[in-house]
Design an enzyme around this catalytic site. Structure first.
Site, mmCIF file in Angstrom:
data_model
loop_
_atom_site.group_PDB
_atom_site.id
_atom_site.type_symbol
_atom_site.label_atom_id
_atom_site.label_comp_id
_atom_site.label_asym_id
_atom_site.label_seq_id
_atom_site.Cartn_x
_atom_site.Cartn_y
_atom_site.Cartn_z
ATOM 1 N N GLU A 56 0.668 -0.500 -8.227
ATOM 2 C CA GLU A 56 0.103 0.092 -9.446
ATOM 3 C C GLU A 56 0.700 -0.506 -10.720
ATOM 4 O OE1 GLU A 56 1.301 1.859 -6.899
ATOM 5 O OE2 GLU A 56 -0.478 2.807 -6.049
ATOM 6 N N PHE A 81 -0.031 8.469 -9.684
ATOM 7 C CA PHE A 81 0.534 7.114 -9.594
ATOM 8 C C PHE A 81 0.256 6.326 -10.881
ATOM 9 C CE2 PHE A 81 -0.872 7.726 -4.933
ATOM 10 C CZ PHE A 81 0.178 8.589 -4.702
ATOM 11 N N ASP A 115 -3.761 17.327 0.574
ATOM 12 C CA ASP A 115 -2.811 16.213 0.485
ATOM 13 C C ASP A 115 -1.444 16.656 -0.036
ATOM 14 O OD1 ASP A 115 -4.296 14.209 1.577
ATOM 15 O OD2 ASP A 115 -5.037 13.420 -0.337
#
Lengths: 317, 309
Positions: A56, A81, A115
């Site tokens: 990233e 992220f 998640d």
């Protein structure tokens, strides 16, 4: 029941529209092509789609480099992220240089669900809005995300757009106005103002219906742009209503609530309550369960309104 | 939107690009480049004495490479910093501003006298480079490990347009400790960015000591080769070798090139030579006098030259 659609699909569809209009639109992705829905763009414009792999930081600064040669890069990854992992790249390279980088942060909020905490972005509004030159948009539904994405390409400079994972009710339509920095009043009322962003806009509208049954008329403001913030709209709401509740799928510190408070405390201080995540990390669960456990439902907004109305009556600021 | 160029405007500029000559505006010969290196080093010492703050050793060691890049190899127009036909360079090592700014000033981007306001409130030369303040600075930097990624993006975008531009990433050896440098190295190798050339100022020095002692970096050439790069190793003070390496990089197809340039911090000033204590401090006036005497001038003479131009 309104139609349900994904905000991330609004992002993905808008990129295709932009790609057809402007050959300088470039899309970068960090190994999340399908889940950020940039797959539509990748399919139609493979030559302007760049797979950056699970890297990233490099993706963020590469986007900066693309903007320096005249491209309009949109990058996509999960919001957690895009912002926390790349904070230094965004601060030094993108914002300090005021580069034309558009950041798509997927999986915003607790509603990501199973998640769990690592993937539930709850801090990015605060992280992004503190940076000079950055604009921050948190659209409420499919159509608004589509318009926000189109609008982001039409202005110079860094923009962060947050969208979610799940299907959410369609509140706005093709004719609803959208302008960066201008909030929308979705429901009129003069007893209390509920200022919300993202999926919480729908919860705010539901809360307003419940409140109306008890003769409390709530003004519901869809404050899709957190920065630059619509000061005029907020001050007017504080003037007219005398009490404000904010609602966001974000940490209680530094997000929408903080941004609204910064405006009002200096201009029209009125009693305020915050509906937000109370300084804790998320966890796994299904979306409906999590929104309830983390205090992010219409019922929680109603409670906050009751509290703020009591303070308004007692003149406790 | 003032910085945004419309598509029409860009097409027009692209057309201009193809008709203008793509060449270095100076194209100095070797002996003149040697003189330019010396002048750059005099600028560095003088501006740092005046600023009373800044990095000395690294910029001194990089002067020969900067001389070759700015006065022989790179394509640009100092009177039109955003000329679309230009090459691009990114000082990833933002703290190298003394050589970065002196090269820009000597090249004609702004008056030499501006160097005497380095790091001062009423100047435009920030301690670490800011592209919104200083002409010729492509992007702000100062946090290490980002320049190779930026260069990769600029090279990728240029290649998409079929632009003949070359993109230079100017890196320190120490910043290879930043993981993001390797993310960029991997991407550039994968995408075969042969319009990208990285130059590593390989002086084996960082703030706390010698790089090999702080965090072993060797064999750096093997690391880049493993990341699918063309690797050229040279003496970073041999101008003929620097020019040769830049030319070789230009002709290498299908792979990005990294030039590992062995340099000596503080070169050639005797008391700064290979001394990591000179990484992040400026010379005191008496140290400046000694350094400038070794460089064949004096503070009075050289500061007067800067202020006159």
């Amino acid at each position: 029941m309104p139609q349900m659609k994904k905000t991330r699909e609004g992002f993905g569809r808008a990129l295709v529209e932009l790609g057809r209009d402007n050959p300088d639109i470039v899309v970068l992705v960090g190994d999340l092509t399908d889940s950020t829905m940039v797959s539509f763009f990748a399919k139609e414009f493979p030559d302007r789609f760049i797979e950056m792999g699970v890297a990233e930081q490099n993706m963020m600064t590469a986007a900066a480099g693309l903007s320096l040669v005249g491209k309009i890069p949109f990058l996509a990854t999960y919001g957690a992220f895009a912002t926390c992992r790349c904070a230094d790249q965004i601060r030094v390279t993108v914002c300090y240089s005021d580069l034309n980088v558009k950041i798509g942060g997927a999986h915003g909020g607790i509603s990501v669900g199973p998640d769990g905490a690592t993937h539930q972005a709850l801090e990015e509004i605060a992280m992004m809005r503190v940076l000079p030159n950055m604009k921050v948009i948190v659209p409420c539904d499919f159509e608004e995300t589509r318009k926000a994405t189109l609008a982001a390409a039409s202005i110079w400079g860094p923009v962060y757009i947050r969208f979610g994972r799940e299907d959410v009710p369609c509140i706005t339509d093709a004719n609803t106005p959208f302008e960066i920095g201008k909030g929308n009043i979705l429901r009129q009322g003069d007893d209390v103002a509920i200022v919300a962003c993202g999926v919480m806009v729908h919860e705010a509208l539901q809360a307003a219906e419940t409140l109306a049954q008890k003769d409390v008329e709530a003004r519901v403001i869809d404050l899709h742009t957190i920065k630059p913030i619509d000061r005029h709209l907020l001050i007017q709401a504080a003037d007219d209503c005398g009490a404000v509740v904010t609602a966001e799928e974000h940490q209680i510190h530094g997000g929408l609530g903080g941004a609204v408070a910064e405006v009002l405390v200096r201009n029209r201080p009125v009693p305020m309550e915050f509906v937000a995540v109370d300084d804790r990390f998320g966890q796994s669960g299904n979306t409906v369960e999590l929104m309830s456990v983390f205090g992010l439902t219409a019922d929680h907004i109603v409670s906050a309104v009751n509290k703020v109305m009591a303070r308004k009556t007692a003149k406790v600021y | 939107m003032e910085r945004h160029l419309s598509v029409d405007r860009q097409s027009m500029l692209a057309a201009e690009t193809t008709t203008m000559t793509r060449t270095n505006p100076y194209r100095l010969a070797i002996d003149q480049l040697t003189i330019k290196s010396l002048e750059l080093r005099r600028d560095i010492i003088t501006m740092l004495v005046e600023a009373k703050s800044g990095h000395t050793g690294g910029p001194m060691g990089f002067a020969d490479i900067a001389s070759a890049l700015f006065f022989h190899e790179m394509v640009y127009d100092p009177k039109s910093p955003k000329w679309p036909g230009r090459d691009m360079w990114f000082f990833s090592m933002g703290h190298m501003t003394p050589i970065h700014y002196s090269a820009l000033a000597e090249a004609g981007y702004f008056p030499l006298k501006d160097l005497m306001k380095f790091r001062k409130l009423d100047g435009h030369l920030q301690g670490h480079p800011s592209c919104l303040d200083t002409p010729g600075v492509e992007v702000s930097s100062g946090s290490l490990g980002q320049g190779l990624s930026i260069a990769f993006g600029a090279a990728y975008g240029s290649r998409m347009d079929g632009h003949p531009r070359r993109v230079y990433a100017l890196l320190s050896d120490g910043e290879h400790e930043e993981g993001s440098t390797w993310e960029a190295a991997m991407a550039a190798g994968h995408y075969r960015m042969d319009n990208l050339c990285a130059i590593v100022d390989y002086n084996n020095i960082q703030i706390d000591g010698h790089v090999e002692d702080i965090m072993g970096l060797a064999p750096l050439g093997d690391k880049y080769r493993a990341f699918r790069w063309n690797v050229i190793e040279i003496d970073g003070h041999d101008i003929t070798a620097i020019i040769g390496a830049l030319e070789q990089a230009r002709h290498c197809k299908g792979r990005p090139t990294v030039i590992l340039a062995r340099t000596v911090m503080g070169f050639p000033v005797s008391f700064m030579f290979d001394n990591f204590e000179w990484h992040g401090k400026p010379p005191k006036p008496e140290e400046g006098d000694r350094a400038l005497a070794e460089l064949g001038t004096s503070y009075a003479e050289w500061s007067a030259r800067l202020l006159e131009n």
